[in-house]
Design a protein around this motif. Structure first.
Motif, short mmCIF file in Angstrom:
data_model
loop_
_atom_site.label_atom_id
_atom_site.label_comp_id
_atom_site.label_asym_id
_atom_site.label_seq_id
_atom_site.Cartn_x
_atom_site.Cartn_y
_atom_site.Cartn_z
N MET A 138 0.83 -1.20 0.00
CA MET A 138 0.00 0.00 0.00
C MET A 138 0.87 1.26 0.00
SD MET A 138 -2.82 1.21 2.84
CE MET A 138 -1.51 1.65 4.00
N THR A 139 1.98 1.21 0.72
CA THR A 139 2.89 2.35 0.75
C THR A 139 3.50 2.60 -0.62
OG1 THR A 139 3.43 1.80 3.05
CG2 THR A 139 4.90 3.31 1.91
N LEU A 140 3.82 1.56 -1.35
CA LEU A 140 4.34 1.72 -2.71
C LEU A 140 3.34 2.43 -3.60
CD1 LEU A 140 6.10 -1.72 -3.38
CD2 LEU A 140 7.16 0.45 -2.75
N VAL A 141 2.06 2.09 -3.45
CA VAL A 141 1.02 2.75 -4.24
C VAL A 141 0.92 4.23 -3.87
CG1 VAL A 141 -1.44 2.79 -4.78
CG2 VAL A 141 -0.26 0.60 -4.53
N ILE A 142 0.97 4.53 -2.56
CA ILE A 142 0.88 5.93 -2.12
C ILE A 142 2.07 6.73 -2.65
CG2 ILE A 142 0.91 7.44 -0.10
CD1 ILE A 142 -0.55 5.24 1.42
N ILE A 143 3.28 6.13 -2.59
CA ILE A 143 4.46 6.83 -3.11
C ILE A 143 4.32 7.08 -4.61
CG2 ILE A 143 6.94 6.60 -3.52
CD1 ILE A 143 7.16 5.10 -0.89
N TRP A 144 3.74 6.12 -5.34
CA TRP A 144 3.54 6.30 -6.78
C TRP A 144 2.64 7.50 -7.05
CZ3 TRP A 144 -0.82 5.90 -10.00
CH2 TRP A 144 -0.55 5.90 -11.37
N PHE A 145 1.55 7.63 -6.27
CA PHE A 145 0.64 8.76 -6.45
C PHE A 145 1.32 10.08 -6.10
CE2 PHE A 145 -2.89 5.64 -6.40
CZ PHE A 145 -3.60 6.11 -7.50
N THR A 146 2.07 10.11 -4.99
CA THR A 146 2.73 11.35 -4.58
C THR A 146 3.81 11.76 -5.58
OG1 THR A 146 4.22 10.05 -3.17
CG2 THR A 146 2.25 10.99 -2.14
N ASP A 147 4.57 10.79 -6.11
CA ASP A 147 5.58 11.11 -7.12
C ASP A 147 4.93 11.65 -8.39
OD1 ASP A 147 7.50 10.29 -5.37
OD2 ASP A 147 7.83 8.33 -6.32
N ARG A 148 3.82 11.04 -8.77
CA ARG A 148 3.13 11.49 -9.98
C ARG A 148 2.59 12.90 -9.80
NH1 ARG A 148 -1.99 8.30 -12.77
NH2 ARG A 148 -2.14 9.61 -14.63
N ARG A 149 2.02 13.17 -8.62
CA ARG A 149 1.51 14.52 -8.37
C ARG A 149 2.64 15.53 -8.32
NH1 ARG A 149 -1.69 15.42 -2.88
NH2 ARG A 149 0.44 15.20 -2.13
N GLY A 150 3.80 15.15 -7.76
CA GLY A 150 4.94 16.06 -7.71
C GLY A 150 5.45 16.40 -9.09
N LYS A 151 5.45 15.42 -10.01
CA LYS A 151 5.87 15.71 -11.38
C LYS A 151 4.92 16.67 -12.08
CE LYS A 151 8.34 11.35 -12.10
NZ LYS A 151 8.36 10.07 -12.88
N LYS A 152 3.61 16.48 -11.86
CA LYS A 152 2.63 17.39 -12.47
C LYS A 152 2.79 18.81 -11.94
CE LYS A 152 -0.99 14.03 -13.56
NZ LYS A 152 -2.42 13.63 -13.33
N ASP A 153 3.08 18.93 -10.63
CA ASP A 153 3.25 20.27 -10.06
C ASP A 153 4.48 20.96 -10.66
OD1 ASP A 153 1.01 19.86 -8.51
OD2 ASP A 153 2.14 19.21 -6.74
N LYS A 154 5.54 20.19 -10.91
CA LYS A 154 6.74 20.79 -11.47
C LYS A 154 6.51 21.21 -12.92
CE LYS A 154 10.12 18.33 -8.63
NZ LYS A 154 11.23 17.35 -8.63
N GLU A 155 5.72 20.42 -13.65
CA GLU A 155 5.44 20.76 -15.05
C GLU A 155 4.59 22.02 -15.18
OE1 GLU A 155 3.66 17.32 -16.67
OE2 GLU A 155 5.53 16.15 -16.75
N THR A 156 3.68 22.19 -14.22
CA THR A 156 2.82 23.38 -14.25
C THR A 156 3.56 24.59 -13.67
OG1 THR A 156 1.85 22.74 -12.12
CG2 THR A 156 0.70 22.05 -14.14
#
Length: 264
Positions: free
Chosen positions: A246-264
């Motif tokens: 479950m932690t791996l899934v949460i990290i995947w979501f947080t990493d994905r959100r962090g990449k989107k924030d950097k792109e914007t």
């Protein structure tokens, strides 16, 4: 000579200015610790007064595991029952005072953090008692009844002699506290991994590569910190592995959100 005399007061002022904040922090730390100690003492007095009722609550899984009308607890030393009540008071006081202690630690640490750091750590502060409670509840309502039934199945007749379980109250309390604390702390695994990931010490790819070692480590921990029966060990190891995934899934979501924030 005069220039040296003129610079000495300035140097003293700089030293005083640098030490004043440290003294303020030490005073604040003392006050926070006093609040923690005071809260623990009050909680201990309350729990020690109701130690019999709290211990009865802790004994309930064992009572349910015994056949109806059977089972008893003994103590072999005159002072054992008294010290059991003290241990119950300390254990209950820690549980009750933990939110206050965590709050005081947060109030001491938070002013030294940036606003985004406070926002990042605050969810972990709320998740810690919730996950610990879930682990303790699993131990009390599921693991302990099954484990006690497993152990009590060895009662019976052996070579014409009755083999009967007579648990001592001190040993039983130590076993119950071990169950609750181990399962409670084990359920904090996601908090630990997410904090390490947030600090940049561990990445999702690293955790995936280390999965097989983590699986072995989880079973080793379960074998060390639980009674030597496979049922209890599996009931600790399986939830830990599920929490890891479950932690791996949460990290995947947080990493994905962090990449989107950097792109914007």
């Amino acid at each position: 000579m005069s220039s040296e005399l003129q610079t000495e007061p300035e140097e003293i002022d700089e030293v005083d200015a640098s030490t004043a904040p440290l003294l303020d922090h030490l005073i604040e730390l003392r006050n926070r610790l006093l609040w923690c100690v005071l809260g623990f003492i009050i909680a201990f007095g309350f729990c020690f007064y109701f130690a019999t009722e709290i211990f009865a609550f802790l004994v309930h899984p064992l009572q349910e595991a015994f056949p109806p009308g059977q089972g008893r607890l003994i103590y072999t030393q005159l002072y054992e029952a008294f010290f059991v009540e003290i241990k119950v008071g300390i254990f209950g006081a820690f549980v009750i005072a933990f939110p206050l202690i965590a709050c005081q630690i947060w109030l001491f640490v938070a002013p030294g953090l940036y606003k985004n750091e406070r926002g990042a750590f605050l969810p972990f502060l709320f998740a810690t008692p919730v996950l610990f409670t879930l682990g303790a509840a699993l131990a009390y309502f599921v693991v302990m009844p099954l484990a006690f039934e497993f152990f009590l199945d060895y009662q019976g007749e052996v070579s014409g002699l009755d083999q009967e379980a007579l648990p001592a109250i001190g040993e039983y309390l130590s076993l119950v506290m071990r169950f609750i604390i181990v399962f409670g702390l084990a359920f904090l695994l996601p908090v630990l991994l997410l904090l390490l990931n947030r600090a940049g010490l561990v990445g999702r790819a690293q955790l995936i590569r280390a999965r097989k070692y983590i699986i072995v480590g989880v079973f080793v921990i379960a074998a060390i910190f639980t009674p030597p029966d496979p049922v209890t060990q599996l009931m600790l190891a399986v939830p830990l592995l599920l929490l890891f995934e479950m932690t791996l899934v949460i990290i995947w979501f947080t990493d994905r959100r962090g990449k989107k924030d950097k792109e914007t």
